[in-house]
Design a protein around this motif. Structure first.
Motif, PDB file in Angstrom:
ATOM      1  N   ASN A 102       0.826  -1.210   0.000  1.00 49.61           N
ATOM      2  CA  ASN A 102       0.000   0.000   0.000  1.00 49.61           C
ATOM      3  C   ASN A 102       0.858   1.257   0.000  1.00 49.61           C
ATOM      4  O   ASN A 102       0.531   2.235  -0.679  1.00 49.61           O
ATOM      5  CB  ASN A 102      -0.950   0.006   1.197  1.00 49.61           C
ATOM      6  CG  ASN A 102      -2.051  -1.018   1.064  1.00 49.61           C
ATOM      7  OD1 ASN A 102      -2.379  -1.463  -0.038  1.00 49.61           O
ATOM      8  ND2 ASN A 102      -2.612  -1.413   2.187  1.00 49.61           N
ATOM      9  N   VAL A 103       1.943   1.242   0.745  1.00 53.60           N
ATOM     10  CA  VAL A 103       2.836   2.396   0.773  1.00 53.60           C
ATOM     11  C   VAL A 103       3.477   2.589  -0.614  1.00 53.60           C
ATOM     12  O   VAL A 103       3.567   3.717  -1.105  1.00 53.60           O
ATOM     13  CB  VAL A 103       3.921   2.228   1.867  1.00 53.60           C
ATOM     14  CG1 VAL A 103       5.025   3.259   1.727  1.00 53.60           C
ATOM     15  CG2 VAL A 103       3.288   2.303   3.253  1.00 53.60           C
ATOM     16  N   LYS A 104       3.901   1.504  -1.244  1.00 48.91           N
ATOM     17  CA  LYS A 104       4.488   1.605  -2.583  1.00 48.91           C
ATOM     18  C   LYS A 104       3.495   2.182  -3.578  1.00 48.91           C
ATOM     19  O   LYS A 104       3.862   3.026  -4.406  1.00 48.91           O
ATOM     20  CB  LYS A 104       4.953   0.217  -3.062  1.00 48.91           C
ATOM     21  CG  LYS A 104       6.214  -0.243  -2.431  1.00 48.91           C
ATOM     22  CD  LYS A 104       6.597  -1.623  -2.953  1.00 48.91           C
ATOM     23  CE  LYS A 104       7.746  -2.207  -2.176  1.00 48.91           C
ATOM     24  NZ  LYS A 104       8.071  -3.573  -2.592  1.00 48.91           N
ATOM     25  N   ARG A 105       2.227   1.760  -3.504  1.00 49.74           N
ATOM     26  CA  ARG A 105       1.208   2.303  -4.398  1.00 49.74           C
ATOM     27  C   ARG A 105       0.989   3.779  -4.133  1.00 49.74           C
ATOM     28  O   ARG A 105       0.755   4.568  -5.045  1.00 49.74           O
ATOM     29  CB  ARG A 105      -0.105   1.528  -4.243  1.00 49.74           C
ATOM     30  CG  ARG A 105      -0.125   0.209  -4.998  1.00 49.74           C
ATOM     31  CD  ARG A 105      -1.533  -0.367  -5.104  1.00 49.74           C
ATOM     32  NE  ARG A 105      -2.101  -0.733  -3.809  1.00 49.74           N
ATOM     33  CZ  ARG A 105      -1.920  -1.910  -3.223  1.00 49.74           C
ATOM     34  NH1 ARG A 105      -1.192  -2.838  -3.796  1.00 49.74           N
ATOM     35  NH2 ARG A 105      -2.470  -2.161  -2.063  1.00 49.74           N
ATOM     36  N   PHE A 106       1.063   4.169  -2.883  1.00 46.15           N
ATOM     37  CA  PHE A 106       0.896   5.578  -2.512  1.00 46.15           C
ATOM     38  C   PHE A 106       2.073   6.413  -3.033  1.00 46.15           C
ATOM     39  O   PHE A 106       1.894   7.522  -3.541  1.00 46.15           O
ATOM     40  CB  PHE A 106       0.783   5.703  -0.988  1.00 46.15           C
ATOM     41  CG  PHE A 106       0.661   7.108  -0.504  1.00 46.15           C
ATOM     42  CD1 PHE A 106      -0.554   7.798  -0.662  1.00 46.15           C
ATOM     43  CD2 PHE A 106       1.723   7.766   0.081  1.00 46.15           C
ATOM     44  CE1 PHE A 106      -0.672   9.105  -0.210  1.00 46.15           C
ATOM     45  CE2 PHE A 106       1.603   9.062   0.523  1.00 46.15           C
ATOM     46  CZ  PHE A 106       0.396   9.748   0.376  1.00 46.15           C
ATOM     47  N   GLU A 107       3.269   5.860  -2.909  1.00 44.38           N
ATOM     48  CA  GLU A 107       4.464   6.587  -3.358  1.00 44.38           C
ATOM     49  C   GLU A 107       4.579   6.647  -4.870  1.00 44.38           C
ATOM     50  O   GLU A 107       5.088   7.617  -5.425  1.00 44.38           O
ATOM     51  CB  GLU A 107       5.735   5.919  -2.793  1.00 44.38           C
ATOM     52  CG  GLU A 107       5.873   6.058  -1.298  1.00 44.38           C
ATOM     53  CD  GLU A 107       7.063   5.323  -0.738  1.00 44.38           C
ATOM     54  OE1 GLU A 107       7.482   5.668   0.371  1.00 44.38           O
ATOM     55  OE2 GLU A 107       7.591   4.385  -1.385  1.00 44.38           O
ATOM     56  N   ASN A 108       4.087   5.626  -5.546  1.00 42.14           N
ATOM     57  CA  ASN A 108       4.141   5.533  -7.012  1.00 42.14           C
ATOM     58  C   ASN A 108       2.731   5.310  -7.537  1.00 42.14           C
ATOM     59  O   ASN A 108       2.377   4.187  -7.914  1.00 42.14           O
ATOM     60  CB  ASN A 108       5.062   4.379  -7.448  1.00 42.14           C
ATOM     61  CG  ASN A 108       6.461   4.533  -6.928  1.00 42.14           C
ATOM     62  OD1 ASN A 108       7.049   5.597  -7.041  1.00 42.14           O
ATOM     63  ND2 ASN A 108       6.991   3.473  -6.331  1.00 42.14           N
ATOM     64  N   PRO A 109       1.925   6.346  -7.638  1.00 43.86           N
ATOM     65  CA  PRO A 109       0.528   6.169  -8.015  1.00 43.86           C
ATOM     66  C   PRO A 109       0.303   5.792  -9.479  1.00 43.86           C
ATOM     67  O   PRO A 109      -0.839   5.615  -9.883  1.00 43.86           O
ATOM     68  CB  PRO A 109      -0.089   7.547  -7.709  1.00 43.86           C
ATOM     69  CG  PRO A 109       1.037   8.488  -7.740  1.00 43.86           C
ATOM     70  CD  PRO A 109       2.261   7.725  -7.337  1.00 43.86           C
ATOM     71  N   ASP A 110       1.353   5.641 -10.255  1.00 45.85           N
ATOM     72  CA  ASP A 110       1.211   5.289 -11.682  1.00 45.85           C
ATOM     73  C   ASP A 110       0.447   4.054 -11.781  1.00 45.85           C
ATOM     74  O   ASP A 110      -0.001   3.278 -12.227  1.00 45.85           O
ATOM     75  CB  ASP A 110       2.561   5.151 -12.362  1.00 45.85           C
ATOM     76  CG  ASP A 110       3.360   6.430 -12.220  1.00 45.85           C
ATOM     77  OD1 ASP A 110       4.559   6.302 -11.991  1.00 45.85           O
ATOM     78  OD2 ASP A 110       2.798   7.519 -12.346  1.00 45.85           O
TER      79      ASP A 110
END
Length: 110
Positions: A102-110
């Motif tokens: 979830n944090v990775k998706r938040f940091e990289n919203p592409d």
């Protein structure tokens, strides 16, 4: 609350964990109660502060019994403890992985 109640509250509130379940935390607390009686009370349960909850757990759990005010363990209870703790650790690891994703998706919203 005790260490398990505080841990559950922290993980659920701040990390958004959905698991472990309340029942899983309760199992760990009960195992910890057995540990406390063995370590701090030499196996004598009479003066344990969570005696009523401990007696219910002893009654429900195979491989665990009480005789003459002392707690008795059998091999099966030790295996149960290992299984419960192993499952708890696996569940927490899965929740940590979900949090990281979830944090990775938040940091990289592409």
């Amino acid at each position: 609350g005790n260490v398990f109640e505080r841990s559950e509250l922290f993980l659920n509130t701040f990390a958004g964990f959905k698991r472990p379940s309340r029942a899983e935390w309760k199992q760990i607390q009960s195992i910890y109660d057995v540990r406390n009686v063995l370590v701090h009370h030499d196996g004598f349960i009479d003066n344990y502060n969570r005696l009523n909850k401990l007696l219910v757990f002893i009654e429900e759990q195979s491989g665990l019994s009480e005789s003459n005010g002392t707690i008795r363990l059998e091999k099966g209870f030790c295996v149960y403890c290992i299984d419960v703790i192993d499952n708890l650790m696996k569940t927490i690891c899965e929740e940590v992985q979900n949090l990281c994703n979830n944090v990775k998706r938040f940091e990289n919203p592409d």
